[in-house]
Motif scaffolding. Sequence first.
Motif, PDB file in Angstrom:
ATOM      1  N   GLY A  13      13.549 -27.435  -0.315  1.00 47.32           N
ATOM      2  CA  GLY A  13      12.266 -27.854  -0.892  1.00 47.32           C
ATOM      3  C   GLY A  13      12.338 -27.765  -2.407  1.00 47.32           C
ATOM      4  N   TYR A  14      11.193 -27.605  -3.049  1.00 43.12           N
ATOM      5  CA  TYR A  14      11.147 -27.568  -4.515  1.00 43.12           C
ATOM      6  C   TYR A  14      12.069 -26.478  -5.052  1.00 43.12           C
ATOM      7  CZ  TYR A  14       7.298 -30.851  -4.512  1.00 43.12           C
ATOM      8  OH  TYR A  14       6.554 -31.989  -4.353  1.00 43.12           O
ATOM      9  N   VAL A  15      12.054 -25.317  -4.414  1.00 40.29           N
ATOM     10  CA  VAL A  15      12.853 -24.208  -4.923  1.00 40.29           C
ATOM     11  C   VAL A  15      14.312 -24.321  -4.481  1.00 40.29           C
ATOM     12  CG1 VAL A  15      13.186 -21.702  -4.774  1.00 40.29           C
ATOM     13  CG2 VAL A  15      10.925 -22.637  -5.216  1.00 40.29           C
ATOM     14  N   ASP A  34      19.130 -27.215   5.484  1.00 37.48           N
ATOM     15  CA  ASP A  34      17.721 -27.389   5.859  1.00 37.48           C
ATOM     16  C   ASP A  34      17.683 -27.791   7.318  1.00 37.48           C
ATOM     17  OD1 ASP A  34      14.885 -28.402   5.962  1.00 37.48           O
ATOM     18  OD2 ASP A  34      15.018 -27.963   3.823  1.00 37.48           O
ATOM     19  N   ASN A  35      16.648 -27.352   8.047  1.00 41.10           N
ATOM     20  CA  ASN A  35      16.571 -27.754   9.463  1.00 41.10           C
ATOM     21  C   ASN A  35      15.802 -29.060   9.648  1.00 41.10           C
ATOM     22  OD1 ASN A  35      14.060 -26.799   8.962  1.00 41.10           O
ATOM     23  ND2 ASN A  35      14.009 -25.303  10.632  1.00 41.10           N
ATOM     24  N   THR A  89       6.809 -19.813   2.589  1.00 43.81           N
ATOM     25  CA  THR A  89       6.087 -18.615   3.033  1.00 43.81           C
ATOM     26  C   THR A  89       4.599 -18.938   2.916  1.00 43.81           C
ATOM     27  OG1 THR A  89       6.347 -17.781   0.765  1.00 43.81           O
ATOM     28  CG2 THR A  89       7.845 -16.898   2.428  1.00 43.81           C
ATOM     29  N   SER A 123      12.544 -16.981  -1.817  1.00 43.47           N
ATOM     30  CA  SER A 123      11.144 -17.285  -1.503  1.00 43.47           C
ATOM     31  C   SER A 123      10.260 -16.161  -2.045  1.00 43.47           C
ATOM     32  CB  SER A 123      10.936 -17.329   0.016  1.00 43.47           C
ATOM     33  OG  SER A 123      11.745 -18.298   0.613  1.00 43.47           O
ATOM     34  N   THR A 124       8.991 -16.484  -2.259  1.00 45.00           N
ATOM     35  CA  THR A 124       8.037 -15.464  -2.690  1.00 45.00           C
ATOM     36  C   THR A 124       7.573 -14.686  -1.466  1.00 45.00           C
ATOM     37  OG1 THR A 124       7.345 -16.894  -4.483  1.00 45.00           O
ATOM     38  CG2 THR A 124       5.831 -15.114  -3.877  1.00 45.00           C
ATOM     39  N   GLU A 154      11.838 -16.436  -7.744  1.00 47.85           N
ATOM     40  CA  GLU A 154      11.980 -17.646  -8.557  1.00 47.85           C
ATOM     41  C   GLU A 154      10.689 -17.893  -9.325  1.00 47.85           C
ATOM     42  OE1 GLU A 154      14.654 -19.458  -9.328  1.00 47.85           O
ATOM     43  OE2 GLU A 154      13.148 -20.235 -10.685  1.00 47.85           O
ATOM     44  N   GLU A 158       6.831 -26.373 -10.949  1.00 49.38           N
ATOM     45  CA  GLU A 158       7.055 -27.771 -10.584  1.00 49.38           C
ATOM     46  C   GLU A 158       6.753 -28.631 -11.805  1.00 49.38           C
ATOM     47  OE1 GLU A 158       4.964 -28.731  -6.962  1.00 49.38           O
ATOM     48  OE2 GLU A 158       5.805 -26.980  -5.979  1.00 49.38           O
ATOM     49  N   CYS A 283       1.676 -22.334  -4.772  1.00 46.56           N
ATOM     50  CA  CYS A 283       1.976 -20.931  -5.107  1.00 46.56           C
ATOM     51  C   CYS A 283       0.752 -20.081  -5.415  1.00 46.56           C
ATOM     52  CB  CYS A 283       2.949 -20.884  -6.271  1.00 46.56           C
ATOM     53  SG  CYS A 283       4.556 -21.549  -5.829  1.00 46.56           S
ATOM     54  N   LYS A 286      -1.916 -19.203  -2.527  1.00 42.95           N
ATOM     55  CA  LYS A 286      -1.399 -18.368  -1.434  1.00 42.95           C
ATOM     56  C   LYS A 286      -0.870 -17.034  -1.957  1.00 42.95           C
ATOM     57  CE  LYS A 286       3.456 -19.720  -0.880  1.00 42.95           C
ATOM     58  NZ  LYS A 286       4.060 -18.543  -1.508  1.00 42.95           N
ATOM     59  N   ARG A 350      -0.214 -30.050  -2.607  1.00 42.97           N
ATOM     60  CA  ARG A 350      -0.632 -28.879  -1.833  1.00 42.97           C
ATOM     61  C   ARG A 350      -1.722 -28.117  -2.603  1.00 42.97           C
ATOM     62  NH1 ARG A 350       5.235 -26.483  -0.184  1.00 42.97           N
ATOM     63  NH2 ARG A 350       5.754 -27.238  -2.259  1.00 42.97           N
TER      64      ARG A 350
HETATM   65  N1  NAD Z   1       7.189 -24.646  -5.335  1.00 38.88           N
HETATM   66  C1  NAD Z   1       7.203 -23.823  -6.365  1.00 38.88           C
HETATM   67  O1  NAD Z   1       6.833 -24.163  -7.493  1.00 38.88           O
HETATM   68  C2  NAD Z   1       7.693 -22.405  -6.180  1.00 38.88           C
HETATM   69  C3  NAD Z   1       8.021 -21.638  -7.312  1.00 38.88           C
HETATM   70  C4  NAD Z   1       8.485 -20.348  -7.129  1.00 38.88           C
HETATM   71  C5  NAD Z   1       8.584 -19.820  -5.855  1.00 38.88           C
HETATM   72  N2  NAD Z   1       8.231 -20.578  -4.772  1.00 38.88           N
HETATM   73  C6  NAD Z   1       8.394 -19.997  -3.436  1.00 38.88           C
HETATM   74  O2  NAD Z   1       9.605 -20.478  -2.879  1.00 38.88           O
HETATM   75  C7  NAD Z   1       9.473 -20.664  -1.461  1.00 38.88           C
HETATM   76  C8  NAD Z   1       9.793 -22.091  -1.085  1.00 38.88           C
HETATM   77  O3  NAD Z   1       8.846 -22.930  -1.727  1.00 38.88           O
HETATM   78  P1  NAD Z   1       9.017 -24.524  -1.762  1.00 38.88           P
HETATM   79  O4  NAD Z   1       7.895 -25.049  -2.578  1.00 38.88           O
HETATM   80  O5  NAD Z   1      10.423 -24.855  -2.119  1.00 38.88           O
HETATM   81  O6  NAD Z   1       8.784 -24.856  -0.209  1.00 38.88           O
HETATM   82  P2  NAD Z   1       8.984 -26.253   0.534  1.00 38.88           P
HETATM   83  O7  NAD Z   1       7.993 -26.245   1.615  1.00 38.88           O
HETATM   84  O8  NAD Z   1       8.991 -27.362  -0.467  1.00 38.88           O
HETATM   85  O9  NAD Z   1      10.450 -26.162   1.147  1.00 38.88           O
HETATM   86  C9  NAD Z   1      10.834 -25.303   2.163  1.00 38.88           C
HETATM   87  C10 NAD Z   1      12.017 -25.940   2.886  1.00 38.88           C
HETATM   88  O10 NAD Z   1      12.536 -24.997   3.818  1.00 38.88           O
HETATM   89  C11 NAD Z   1      12.944 -25.695   4.989  1.00 38.88           C
HETATM   90  N3  NAD Z   1      13.036 -24.777   6.132  1.00 38.88           N
HETATM   91  C12 NAD Z   1      12.048 -24.159   6.816  1.00 38.88           C
HETATM   92  N4  NAD Z   1      12.548 -23.409   7.816  1.00 38.88           N
HETATM   93  C13 NAD Z   1      13.895 -23.547   7.769  1.00 38.88           C
HETATM   94  C14 NAD Z   1      14.963 -23.017   8.528  1.00 38.88           C
HETATM   95  N5  NAD Z   1      14.756 -22.191   9.563  1.00 38.88           N
HETATM   96  N6  NAD Z   1      16.214 -23.377   8.200  1.00 38.88           N
HETATM   97  C15 NAD Z   1      16.450 -24.209   7.168  1.00 38.88           C
HETATM   98  N7  NAD Z   1      15.462 -24.747   6.409  1.00 38.88           N
HETATM   99  C16 NAD Z   1      14.199 -24.414   6.697  1.00 38.88           C
HETATM  100  C17 NAD Z   1      11.883 -26.766   5.153  1.00 38.88           C
HETATM  101  O11 NAD Z   1      12.323 -27.836   5.973  1.00 38.88           O
HETATM  102  C18 NAD Z   1      11.644 -27.188   3.686  1.00 38.88           C
HETATM  103  O12 NAD Z   1      12.475 -28.273   3.314  1.00 38.88           O
HETATM  104  C19 NAD Z   1       8.057 -20.221  -1.130  1.00 38.88           C
HETATM  105  O13 NAD Z   1       8.067 -18.861  -0.775  1.00 38.88           O
HETATM  106  C20 NAD Z   1       7.322 -20.393  -2.446  1.00 38.88           C
HETATM  107  O14 NAD Z   1       6.205 -19.550  -2.555  1.00 38.88           O
HETATM  108  C21 NAD Z   1       7.814 -21.864  -4.903  1.00 38.88           C
END
Ligand code: NAD
Length: 471
Positions: A13-15, A34-35, A89, A123-124, A154, A158, A283, A286, A350
């Motif tokens: 995902g983004y992170v 990724d799954n 998360t 992840s957070t 992290e 974004e 972020c 939540k 989101r």
């Molecule tokens: N988006 C942000 O700006 C940001 C910044 C800092 C921290 N975070 C934290 O980082 C974490 C991820 O955020 P995000 O925005 O990247 O989430 P996201 O939803 O964009 O991506 C999560 C990815 O994980 C994959 N996934 C889920 N279960 C899986 C598994 N069992 N095996 C493999 N892949 C799996 C999903 O398919 C998805 O592509 C969160 O805890 C978030 O709070 C996000």
Amino acid sequence: MADSVSVCVIGSGYVGLVAAVCFAEIGHRVICVDNDEARVKILRDGGVPIFEEHLPEMLAKHLGRGVEFTTELAAAVRDCDALFIAVGTPQGASGAADLSYIEAVVAEVARSIDGYKVIVEKSTVPVYTNEWIRRVLYRHGVDPSRYDVVSNPEFLREGTAIKDFLHPDRIVVGAPNERSIELLRRIYEPLTSGTYYSQPGALPGPCNSECPAKIVVTSAQSAEIIKHASNAFLALKISFINAVANLAEAVDADVEDIAEGMGLDSRIGHKFLRAGLGYGGSCFPKDVAAFHQVAQQYGVEFQLLREIRKINETQKEIFFNKVLQALWTLRGKRLAALGLAFKGNTDDIRESPAIDVIKRLLEAGAIVTAYDPAAMERAKEVLPPAQNMMYADGLFDAAQDADAVLILTDWKEFGDIDLAMLNRAVRFPIVIDGRNMYKPQLMLEHGFTYVSVGRPANYLAQEGKPRKFAN
Ligand SMILES: NC(=O)c1ccc[n+]([C@@H]2O[C@H](COP(=O)([O-])OP(=O)(O)OC[C@H]3O[C@@H](n4cnc5c(N)ncnc54)[C@H](O)[C@@H]3O)[C@@H](O)[C@H]2O)c1
């Protein structure tokens, strides 16, 4: 060049995706798992599933060389030294973080561990997640000598994610022992020693070889709390200035002047002192809720966190009332909504305040035509096109014959509108700006009634100012 480490990033995902390409950029061999099969296919084919500056070039540069994408976690675990968990998360029903994705990943990792690995929480997550990860591994029969669990939160934003990753304000590593700290130091060494910044083609930014990225080493619990506390503090700054904005409006003061005066104090700073529709995204909402929940779990009353959320929710209602006040009735009114993403420079919708406001307007009977430079496809999933919900190809198309224009997201292009052209396009020259993109005087000079946040509303003299609603 870096002392290359084999890194596995779980989640694209983004992170996860940003971390994967940036680890490749600083010289590591990366497998990103990724799954979501469709997502992995897009990535393998060179597609970019999210809108993020520098990501397409970085991905093109490293795909098939430093970084690979797969759905096969087991093989990736065996091949790596460090495993970064970057899955979602999300907020659960009680407000606490839903950690089931993390647990599922750890259980799967447990089945494949064949040698010493450092498992990194990217992840957070709430405090003590590191202990739960260890417990899950133990329950699945993994010998504790085969892993250490490290927290490496992290802080990327974004919209500027790649730059933030490669030019971080700090790198936080919460680890139980020297062995795991050492591996994390090796991974981040190109940034902390500054060698990356003197490399040809390095992405320019605030860090450089004389002033490289700083690393902060703590316990895992402290690192977990650093992340939650940082996000809660930033959300607090936004809610604080929004509360000040509401007072400013009540007494005919100007929140932009107030924020300027406050922000010049180096102890306060200007960042995040921007009044508007409130925070959103995946972020802050939540994380503030999860932090509150964690505090309660451990018997700590942290009422301030409740207040931050309350102010943020109220802010959208206040904006809706502004629209009502400016337009009197909403049924059948044509409104141009500029912005859908939770902030500018991203396609992420989101928890976007823009989406919440539009839903409220639709409920009240308005007809909305929205435009966003990047987030329209995602928005259509939650606000499907309909007779009362339309999408335009450009901002002037959205504004054509509108009864009012609403600015809901702080995209730069919404702050640079040709106002004479806008005035010709609309039915009535009314702009209700939830992001304070314009000086009220400028809007008046261009013949607009202009309502913004925390500043006196400018109604055209002939119209007269409606009485203010108590919110
Ligand atoms: N988006 C942000 O700006 C940001 C910044 C800092 C921290 N975070 C934290 O980082 C974490 C991820 O955020 P995000 O925005 O990247 O989430 P996201 O939803 O964009 O991506 C999560 C990815 O994980 C994959 N996934 C889920 N279960 C899986 C598994 N069992 N095996 C493999 N892949 C799996 C999903 O398919 C998805 O592509 C969160 O805890 C978030 O709070 C996000």
